[in-house]
Design a protein around this motif. Structure first.
Motif, PDB file in Angstrom:
ATOM      1  N   ARG A   1      22.143  31.364   3.294  1.00 23.86           N
ATOM      2  CA  ARG A   1      21.849  32.763   3.004  1.00 23.86           C
ATOM      3  C   ARG A   1      20.687  32.862   2.027  1.00 23.86           C
ATOM      4  O   ARG A   1      20.634  32.127   1.050  1.00 23.86           O
ATOM      5  CB  ARG A   1      23.076  33.452   2.392  1.00 23.86           C
ATOM      6  N   LEU A   2      19.768  33.771   2.334  1.00 17.53           N
ATOM      7  CA  LEU A   2      18.705  34.096   1.390  1.00 17.53           C
ATOM      8  C   LEU A   2      19.265  35.173   0.464  1.00 17.53           C
ATOM      9  O   LEU A   2      19.388  36.328   0.852  1.00 17.53           O
ATOM     10  CB  LEU A   2      17.465  34.607   2.128  1.00 17.53           C
ATOM     11  N   ILE A   3      19.627  34.786  -0.751  1.00 17.35           N
ATOM     12  CA  ILE A   3      20.313  35.728  -1.628  1.00 17.35           C
ATOM     13  C   ILE A   3      19.361  36.452  -2.582  1.00 17.35           C
ATOM     14  O   ILE A   3      19.645  37.567  -3.008  1.00 17.35           O
ATOM     15  CB  ILE A   3      21.435  35.026  -2.420  1.00 17.35           C
TER      16      ILE A   3
ATOM     17  N   GLY B   1      23.624  46.832  -0.375  1.00 17.36           N
ATOM     18  CA  GLY B   1      23.948  45.460  -0.729  1.00 17.36           C
ATOM     19  C   GLY B   1      22.988  44.445  -0.155  1.00 17.36           C
ATOM     20  O   GLY B   1      21.987  44.773   0.496  1.00 17.36           O
ATOM     21  N   ARG B   2      23.326  43.177  -0.374  1.00 17.00           N
ATOM     22  CA  ARG B   2      22.459  42.077   0.033  1.00 17.00           C
ATOM     23  C   ARG B   2      22.318  41.995   1.550  1.00 17.00           C
ATOM     24  O   ARG B   2      23.286  42.013   2.294  1.00 17.00           O
ATOM     25  CB  ARG B   2      23.035  40.753  -0.469  1.00 17.00           C
ATOM     26  N   GLY B   3      21.062  41.903   1.982  1.00 12.56           N
ATOM     27  CA  GLY B   3      20.790  41.609   3.377  1.00 12.56           C
ATOM     28  C   GLY B   3      21.145  42.702   4.359  1.00 12.56           C
ATOM     29  O   GLY B   3      21.189  42.438   5.569  1.00 12.56           O
ATOM     30  N   GLU B   4      21.415  43.927   3.898  1.00 12.03           N
ATOM     31  CA  GLU B   4      21.788  45.005   4.814  1.00 12.03           C
ATOM     32  C   GLU B   4      20.827  46.175   4.674  1.00 12.03           C
ATOM     33  O   GLU B   4      20.514  46.612   3.565  1.00 12.03           O
ATOM     34  CB  GLU B   4      23.220  45.471   4.543  1.00 12.03           C
ATOM     35  N   ALA B   5      20.395  46.693   5.830  1.00  8.52           N
ATOM     36  CA  ALA B   5      19.492  47.837   5.826  1.00  8.52           C
ATOM     37  C   ALA B   5      20.271  49.110   5.504  1.00  8.52           C
ATOM     38  O   ALA B   5      21.469  49.206   5.783  1.00  8.52           O
ATOM     39  CB  ALA B   5      18.805  47.965   7.181  1.00  8.52           C
TER      40      ALA B   5
ATOM     41  N   ASP C   1      26.093  44.179  -7.872  1.00 11.02           N
ATOM     42  CA  ASP C   1      25.581  42.954  -7.273  1.00 11.02           C
ATOM     43  C   ASP C   1      24.131  43.045  -6.830  1.00 11.02           C
ATOM     44  O   ASP C   1      23.313  43.702  -7.478  1.00 11.02           O
ATOM     45  CB  ASP C   1      26.481  42.528  -6.114  1.00 11.02           C
ATOM     46  N   ARG C   2      23.832  42.376  -5.714  1.00 13.15           N
ATOM     47  CA  ARG C   2      22.458  42.319  -5.217  1.00 13.15           C
ATOM     48  C   ARG C   2      22.158  43.531  -4.349  1.00 13.15           C
ATOM     49  O   ARG C   2      22.955  43.909  -3.495  1.00 13.15           O
ATOM     50  CB  ARG C   2      22.227  41.027  -4.421  1.00 13.15           C
ATOM     51  N   GLN C   3      20.973  44.097  -4.565  1.00  9.84           N
ATOM     52  CA  GLN C   3      20.518  45.245  -3.806  1.00  9.84           C
ATOM     53  C   GLN C   3      19.032  45.061  -3.477  1.00  9.84           C
ATOM     54  O   GLN C   3      18.332  44.286  -4.135  1.00  9.84           O
ATOM     55  CB  GLN C   3      20.711  46.541  -4.610  1.00  9.84           C
ATOM     56  N   VAL C   4      18.558  45.792  -2.494  1.00 10.14           N
ATOM     57  CA  VAL C   4      17.142  45.798  -2.134  1.00 10.14           C
ATOM     58  C   VAL C   4      16.508  47.064  -2.703  1.00 10.14           C
ATOM     59  O   VAL C   4      17.035  48.164  -2.485  1.00 10.14           O
ATOM     60  CB  VAL C   4      16.950  45.766  -0.609  1.00 10.14           C
ATOM     61  N   GLY C   5      15.426  46.915  -3.449  1.00 11.65           N
ATOM     62  CA  GLY C   5      14.802  48.098  -4.018  1.00 11.65           C
ATOM     63  C   GLY C   5      13.647  47.783  -4.944  1.00 11.65           C
ATOM     64  O   GLY C   5      13.013  46.722  -4.840  1.00 11.65           O
TER      65      GLY C   5
ATOM     66  N   SER D   1      28.025  38.840  -0.666  1.00  6.36           N
ATOM     67  CA  SER D   1      28.037  38.966   0.789  1.00  6.36           C
ATOM     68  C   SER D   1      27.450  40.289   1.251  1.00  6.36           C
ATOM     69  O   SER D   1      27.244  40.493   2.444  1.00  6.36           O
ATOM     70  CB  SER D   1      29.475  38.842   1.319  1.00  6.36           C
ATOM     71  N   GLY D   2      27.225  41.232   0.338  1.00 13.41           N
ATOM     72  CA  GLY D   2      26.661  42.517   0.691  1.00 13.41           C
ATOM     73  C   GLY D   2      27.643  43.650   0.495  1.00 13.41           C
ATOM     74  O   GLY D   2      28.509  43.617  -0.395  1.00 13.41           O
ATOM     75  N   CYS D   3      27.548  44.654   1.352  1.00 14.51           N
ATOM     76  CA  CYS D   3      28.422  45.823   1.292  1.00 14.51           C
ATOM     77  C   CYS D   3      29.854  45.417   1.583  1.00 14.51           C
ATOM     78  O   CYS D   3      30.115  44.585   2.458  1.00 14.51           O
ATOM     79  CB  CYS D   3      27.938  46.857   2.312  1.00 14.51           C
TER      80      CYS D   3
END
Length: 457
Positions: free
Chosen positions: A158-160, A239-243, A209-213, A298-300
């Motif tokens: 996984r690219l975290i 979350g991570r890796g989710e659009a 956790d991890r988010q895109v932004g 793991s994301g959402c």
């Protein structure tokens, strides 16, 4: 005669310079003592040698423009001009756990049979550096998961983390990409710089956790009574890796006051042995609308407990777009001094389920949780105790629904750390007493022991 003597000395000096630099230095000293060489002659000779060395180095740099080394971030490849650099570091975390590998949440979890688990909990490759300018930084982190746990299947990669940071000014920087949002210290602290084998029971419920932004951040008034850090960002909230699945975003802010005028970095345990007391007080908040009621690496995800109506939360895969409004706040304190470390957080989180009418049971659920931990290197008081040894204690609780009694979870954990090379190479042994409040006094409890070796190369 003096001219002849000077010429003779210079001829001898030239011969020696061609055979040995050490002998040259010795001869220069002898000639200066005998006053054959004047100070001006010696300065000219030294200047000529320095010029020759610079020219040789330039020729070497032109032939080999990249240098290789090793530092705190692993192996580094960098250009001679300093415009480009890449660091590569490997890390693994081997762990043994008994009788459960995770944090039991429900009564069924507490009553489940024992498991003896040996796993590589984290296997990571970190790649970071800068390009074009030292203040244009980048970072990637891969999780090479070898054992199945809550984050994926065996052998999955996984690219975290992936991010670019523009840090030309300390007081104003910009970061773009995916990373652990700088919301609270426990989650933001790397799993490799933890004081215990794993984060507290608070983390699973309250982390974003991890988010895109994108995020603006800075360090203002360093070294003064107003020494502070601030963070403000906009993220997808997925979350991570989710659009993102709708037009809603997550908005977040954090303010950290370094009240003693010294910055406190993201790391637990006082392995640096701060000679001066260093502490911080911080406050953070966020709000978002979407399908998620919790987040992890793991994301959402979906909260494991029931809502205020006693009904399980709708899973993120089945929830409607914009079904949940989730918001939270955190208060945080951290302190380090001469081997002593103290860390504390208090969390509040509210989940509104828009599929229920306003005011109806299940529409709004309030949660609270907190942890406090303290660690110390006893060598500071008892010299006979080895320097690398640290002892620590943590208490944490989670109340997943403040309006419903008898569902409170608690954690009491004691840890022993042995640091071979700070957080880069350490062994941690911890033991926990975990409890779950139940009606009619049927409280559940469980003991757990974990042993872990965490090492980075």
């Amino acid at each position: 005669m003096k001219v002849f003597t000077l010429l003779t000395g210079l001829v001898c000096l030239g011969i020696v310079l061609q055979t040995s630099a050490w002998a040259s230095d010795e001869l220069i000293d002898v000639l200066r003592e005998k006053k054959v060489l004047t100070k001006e002659d010696w300065i000219r000779i030294e200047a000529a040698e320095e010029k020759k060395a610079v020219e040789q180095q330039k020729a070497l740099d032109a032939q080999f423009p990249v240098k290789v080394g090793w530092g705190s971030k692993g192996f580094e490849f960098s250009t001679i001009d300093g415009k480009f650099a890449t660091q590569i570091q490997w890390r693994f975390q081997g762990r043994y756990t008994y009788p459960t590998s995770g944090d039991p949440i429900s009564a069924a979890d507490f009553n489940a049979g024992p498991e003896s688990t040996l796993e590589l909990r984290r296997v990571r490759m970190k790649i970071g550096g800068h390009g074009y300018q030292p203040w244009i930084k980048y970072y990637f982190e891969l999780d090479l998961q070898s054992t199945s746990n809550s984050g994926g299947s065996p052998g999955s990669t996984r690219l975290i983390d992936w991010r670019i940071s523009l840090e030309k000014f300390k007081f104003l920087s910009l970061q773009l990409g995916q990373w652990k949002v700088d919301y609270n210290r426990e989650r933001r602290d790397s799993s490799g710089t933890q004081q215990f084998v794993e984060r507290s029971i608070v983390n699973e419920i309250f982390t974003i956790d991890r988010q895109v932004g994108a995020m603006l951040y800075g360090h203002v008034a360093p070294g003064t009574a107003f020494d502070s850090r601030y963070y403000a960002g906009v993220f997808t909230g997925s979350g991570r890796g989710e659009a993102n699945d709708d037009a809603n975003m997550m908005y977040f802010g954090r303010y950290q006051w370094n009240f003693l005028g010294r910055d406190l970095k993201w790391s637990q345990s006082d392995v640096e042995f701060h000679e001066q007391p260093t502490g911080s007080v911080a406050f953070g908040a966020y709000t978002t609308v979407g399908k998620c009621t919790r987040w992890s690496s793991s994301g959402c995800g979906t909260l494991p407990e029931d809502n205020s109506a006693g009904v399980p939360y709708t899973s993120d895969s089945n929830a409607k777009a914009g079904q949940y409004r989730v918001q939270g706040m955190v208060e945080e304190f951290a302190f380090k001094w001469r081997g002593l470390s103290i860390q504390h957080e208090y969390h509040w989180k509210e989940v509104k389920d828009n599929s229920y009418p306003e005011g109806a049971p299940g529409h709004k659920t309030n949660m609270m949780g907190s942890y406090s931990q303290i660690g110390y290197f006893p060598h500071g008081l008892i010299p006979a105790v080895p320097k690398p040894l640290e002892v620590a204690f943590r208490y944490a609780f989670v109340d997943p629904n403040v309006s419903t009694p008898n569902d409170r979870r608690q954690e009491y954990t004691t840890a022993i750390n042995w640091f071979f090379a700070g957080h880069k190479n350490k062994i941690t042994l911890d033991g926990s007493w975990l409890t779950l409040s139940q009606p009619a006094g049927q409280n559940q409890h469980e003991q757990r022991v974990r042993l872990q070796w965490d090492v980075s190369f």
